[in-house]
Design a protein around this motif. Structure first.
Motif, mmCIF file in Angstrom:
data_model
loop_
_atom_site.group_PDB
_atom_site.id
_atom_site.type_symbol
_atom_site.label_atom_id
_atom_site.label_comp_id
_atom_site.label_asym_id
_atom_site.label_seq_id
_atom_site.Cartn_x
_atom_site.Cartn_y
_atom_site.Cartn_z
ATOM 1 N N UNK A 198 3.248 5.213 -11.167
ATOM 2 C CA UNK A 198 3.963 4.896 -12.401
ATOM 3 C C UNK A 198 4.724 3.578 -12.277
ATOM 4 N N UNK A 199 5.259 3.307 -11.097
ATOM 5 C CA UNK A 199 5.974 2.051 -10.886
ATOM 6 C C UNK A 199 5.022 0.866 -10.994
ATOM 7 N N UNK A 200 3.822 1.003 -10.450
ATOM 8 C CA UNK A 200 2.845 -0.083 -10.519
ATOM 9 C C UNK A 200 2.466 -0.393 -11.969
ATOM 10 N N UNK A 201 2.424 0.633 -12.808
ATOM 11 C CA UNK A 201 2.057 0.421 -14.207
ATOM 12 C C UNK A 201 3.090 -0.417 -14.956
ATOM 13 N N UNK A 237 13.908 -6.504 -11.181
ATOM 14 C CA UNK A 237 13.006 -6.694 -10.051
ATOM 15 C C UNK A 237 12.501 -5.382 -9.472
ATOM 16 N N UNK A 238 13.206 -4.276 -9.690
ATOM 17 C CA UNK A 238 12.866 -3.000 -9.070
ATOM 18 C C UNK A 238 11.961 -2.198 -9.993
ATOM 19 N N UNK A 239 10.668 -2.167 -9.687
ATOM 20 C CA UNK A 239 9.702 -1.490 -10.551
ATOM 21 C C UNK A 239 9.950 0.013 -10.605
ATOM 22 N N UNK A 253 11.690 4.561 -13.948
ATOM 23 C CA UNK A 253 12.576 5.694 -14.192
ATOM 24 C C UNK A 253 13.305 5.536 -15.523
ATOM 25 N N UNK A 254 13.818 4.338 -15.787
ATOM 26 C CA UNK A 254 14.531 4.099 -17.031
ATOM 27 C C UNK A 254 13.603 4.218 -18.234
#
Length: 243
Positions: free
Chosen positions: A97-100, A109-111, A116-117
């Motif tokens: 999900x972070x990569x998306x 900067x923090x994927x 999460x947000x």
């Protein structure tokens, strides 16, 4: 020093094994919110079935962890293998999900935090009320401080600010609106999609030469661009066949 129970009951959890279980429970809560929010807000036919199953399993294990922290479940009766397997699968989906989010042009900067947000945070419309030049350039693009007035539905407005790097010819303007997603427990932790600014029907779009030249002139008048930088950008813009 004690720490409050992750379930929100207000109990204090001292150091020791219960404290470790409490940290695991907090991670379960965070992941459960992420996965349930992903199914609701960013549907994905390929992964939603697995995420829904993960949420159902996670809620059952989370209840066991809560009982463990509260002292109503003996450690020998807690299924550590099931918890470990769940966390392993959760970590894989968390990374996916972070990569998306990386290609979606969200501020920050923090994927992992952005993900999460985006999927579990509160949402509200916001208006840019002030733009300040920080004096920093990133690849010749200015880094500015945006001050926002956030207007959550049914709650009082509040102010947020964020430093962002913007294009010389598409600097946001005061009065433009954007949707922000933020942590309800810490609203200063927020993000928004930069590309949404240029899509705002209230804003003056930089889609033609006249609008882009107006923005360049505005930047020069506010001191973001020097006269030399203004002339160079204007020349580049006028000579560009795609403008």
């Amino acid at each position: 020093m004690a720490k409050e129970c992750f379930c929100g009951c207000g109990r204090e959890v001292p150091f020791g094994r219960k404290r470790a279980a409490n940290l695991v429970g907090a991670q379960f809560d965070k992941d459960l919110a992420l996965f349930a929010g992903s199914v609701e807000r960013t549907p994905d036919a390929e992964h939603d079935t697995a995420l829904t199953q993960l949420v159902d399993e996670g809620r059952r294990i989370r209840e066991q962890i809560r009982n463990l922290v509260h002292g109503t479940l003996d450690r020998k009766d807690f299924d550590k293998d099931a918890s470990g397997d769940w966390l392993k699968r959760a970590n894989e989906h968390r990374g996916r999900l972070a990569k998306e989010v990386i290609s979606e042009d969200y501020v920050g900067w923090n994927a992992h935090k952005q993900s999460q947000l985006l999927r579990a945070g509160a949402r509200a419309n916001a208006t840019i009320v002030e733009i300040e030049d920080t004096g920093t350039r990133v690849n010749d693009n200015p880094r500015v401080r945006l001050k926002l007035r956030v207007e959550p539905e049914g709650a009082d407005p509040f102010a947020l600010e964020k430093k962002v790097t913007v294009s010389l010819v598409s600097l946001p303007r005061r009065g433009e609106r954007v949707e922000v997603v933020y942590d309800p427990e810490d609203p200063s932790d927020f993000t928004f999609r930069m590309a949404d600014l240029s899509d705002d029907p209230i804003a003056a779009p930089a889609t033609d030469r006249v609008a882009q030249l107006e923005r360049l002139a505005d930047l020069r008048e506010r001191g973001v661009l020097s006269q030399e930088e203004f002339e160079a950008e204007k020349r580049r813009l006028l000579e560009s066949p795609d403008s």
